[in-house]
Design an enzyme around this catalytic site. Sequence first.
Site, PDB file in Angstrom:
ATOM      1  CG  ASP A  30      38.457  69.478   0.543  1.00 35.19           C
ATOM      2  OD1 ASP A  30      39.401  68.688   0.362  1.00 35.19           O
ATOM      3  OD2 ASP A  30      37.344  69.119   0.963  1.00 35.19           O
TER       4      ASP A  30
ATOM      5  CG  ASP B  74      36.998  63.055   4.055  1.00 37.90           C
ATOM      6  OD1 ASP B  74      37.222  64.069   4.742  1.00 37.90           O
ATOM      7  OD2 ASP B  74      36.809  63.094   2.825  1.00 37.90           O
TER       8      ASP B  74
HETATM    9  C1  GLA Z   1      36.066  66.391   1.039  1.00 36.95           C
HETATM   10  C2  GLA Z   1      36.516  66.691   2.447  1.00 36.95           C
HETATM   11  C3  GLA Z   1      35.342  66.592   3.392  1.00 36.95           C
HETATM   12  C4  GLA Z   1      34.254  67.547   2.960  1.00 36.95           C
HETATM   13  C5  GLA Z   1      33.869  67.293   1.513  1.00 36.95           C
HETATM   14  C6  GLA Z   1      32.947  68.374   0.981  1.00 36.95           C
HETATM   15  O1  GLA Z   1      35.702  65.074   0.891  1.00 36.95           O
HETATM   16  O2  GLA Z   1      37.543  65.830   2.834  1.00 36.95           O
HETATM   17  O3  GLA Z   1      35.742  66.856   4.718  1.00 36.95           O
HETATM   18  O4  GLA Z   1      34.711  68.856   3.135  1.00 36.95           O
HETATM   19  O5  GLA Z   1      35.007  67.263   0.656  1.00 36.95           O
HETATM   20  O6  GLA Z   1      32.602  68.176  -0.346  1.00 36.95           O
END
Ligand code: GLA
Length: 702
Positions: free
Chosen positions: A452, A522
């Site tokens: 990420d 997301d």
């Molecule tokens: C980001 C990612 C999510 C999740 C969160 C965890 O927002 O896009 O999918 O993994 O971090 O903190």
Amino acid sequence: MSVKGYENEIYALQTRHTSYIIRVGEDRIPENVYWGKRIDRIEDFAGEASPAPVNMQAPHCLREECASFGGMRFKESSMKVCFADGVRDFRVGRVYAETEENRLELVLEDECYPFRVRLCYEVFEEEDVIKKWRIVENTGEAPVVLERIFSAQFGLPGTGYESLNYNGRWGMEFQAVSEKITSGKKVYESFHGLTAHGNNPVFIVHKGLEEPFRENQGEVWFGSLEYSGNFKTIVEAVDAGFLNIVIGINDTDFAWTLKGGESFEAPAVYAGYTDGGLEDMSHRMHRFCRRHLMPSGLADKPLPVLYNSWYSTTFDVKCEEQIALVEKAARLGVELFVVDDGWFVGREHDRAGLGDWYVDRKKFPQGLKPLTEAVRGLGMRFGLWIEPEMVNPESRLYRLHPDWIYRYQTREVLMGRNQYILDMSRQEVREYLAECLDTLLSENDISYIKWDMNRYASEMAGGGLPAQEWKSLWHRHSLGVQWLINTLREKHPKVEFEACAAGGGRVDYGAMRRFDEYWPSDNTDPLDRLFIQENYSHLYPVRYMRAWLTDDFGMDGRKIPLSFAMHSAMCGSLGIGTDLNRTSEEKREEIKGYVETYKHIRNTVQLGELYRLRSLKNSDIQCVQYVGDGQSAVFVFLDHERYGDPLQRITLRGLKEESLYRFVLDDREIVKSGAYLMQAGIGLRLCGDYDSRLLILEEINA
Ligand code: GLA
């Protein structure tokens, strides 16, 4: 031979269906004179003088392959250099070509400075793709500063073009916008430190495809940059009557000093032309990505169905609770179990822990072993979430190395999601991360990583470099990230890596080279996702697009039936993110049924050819078809019924006219010929709100 030369004047890059012709005239300026449907007789292009409009100066009015800032040109250039004595243009004194089977290099040497540019080309004949990139070399002793070094320049004759790119933000990635470029220029860019959620490092130019919707007709010129960092694409209507396109590393806050003897390689652009509309563009680029860009280990294999804990447990990860999820996930048919954020030391919330990639013994008193054994015991593989480029001030790493982040010494460091960016330009930072993550992967049974990146960059200063070099840090950072992922992949070739950056902030061909899949957003709302997925699929393959079912559709708070939500997620590489510990047995059984169906069609969905038959953007329904070996899967979505008219007719594409296809529609078995399905089509009844259908067509005797 896909590269041909004629009399040191004409150079042709020939693919199966297209020709890209460059002419180098007496002025020594490489010029693109044709890009379109294939023309075999390349000598026809010789000897024609460039028509310069009245009162216009060459080279301004030439469709140059590499316009360098300066001289009599006022359009956007794709290079700007500053020599040690302050001269800020590059003039070609000598040009020569080096050709091979499928490669061409045009070498341009400055007329008085020891400096040259190599314009590099490679042809992917079968896929109808050409690769363009460039290398600049300082062959003297005095330093030269590169103020702009884009990867490629293209020119299209005439006017009336439209340019399509994407707009967006977190949770709203890939909103396609197509605009006519009648005068001036359109700039698409990122200076966020990575590709980010807005514009994408690509160009798609056409002559009016959006209205009416003509997915499979019309000329399109397109290209995509293999770079994960600050980029800029400019599409410009030049007064001399052509469209000028430049694309490459963003020159905003960029400067790179080439010392004597040094060279700089700008990332590649993969480009193509089709007269078959966006559909054919997608087919060509999807095929190309699978064959030449994606990490080879998994490129031709379908991705496993994964379970991800984020939407169920967020930071509140507990070993026993995860094991309970593991058991339920296995019963659904999940093949890869992933613990998202929250598993490492101090990560109780998003204000602490990043940088300390060690298992939290409070949450996992015996380490990850009990969990990974439970996962393996049930026939699944195990994966973890990491965010290597970041550090929270509240972490052991930051306490030990407060100087490992980018910062201006005179100012308070800015934070995004309570975190700082590690200075990846520094070898010691990269090595710390490589060692720490290598240990994590070596000591645990981990076969997947979700990588990420949750904040944009700012204050790029440091790197152990003098202040006048700080403008190189954006690019050095991108190279540092590349180094880290390459190093980990080399040490752990069997591990599957997914790229995520707060959702779809790192979807680009640079990341595709190193990651096996992307998390495109997301936003898991099944309706929003249809739009994101549709536009994402223009240049990025479905195989590369994770799509999950979650409980809470988050962004919009809509109530959407499970069937619609599952169908929406089954349009990509399926994942499940529902809180199975709080899901009724009945619903779990239902999900299990969908997972079984998905496995039956996943080769077709992930590796087949995609047809965007209808879009809710300009139709009452969304309809996506996948065609694989002996099978086709068709998903149809209605968001809400209009004016009491439930009947929809869909004509399919990509089938074999003479073949017969068997499918079940509303509990009736039907057999039809490919010709019928593609010409007359199928009638479907979809009613009310959020209705959807999945038709699976099996080719009889395939
Ligand atoms: C980001 C990612 C999510 C999740 C969160 C965890 O927002 O896009 O999918 O993994 O971090 O903190």
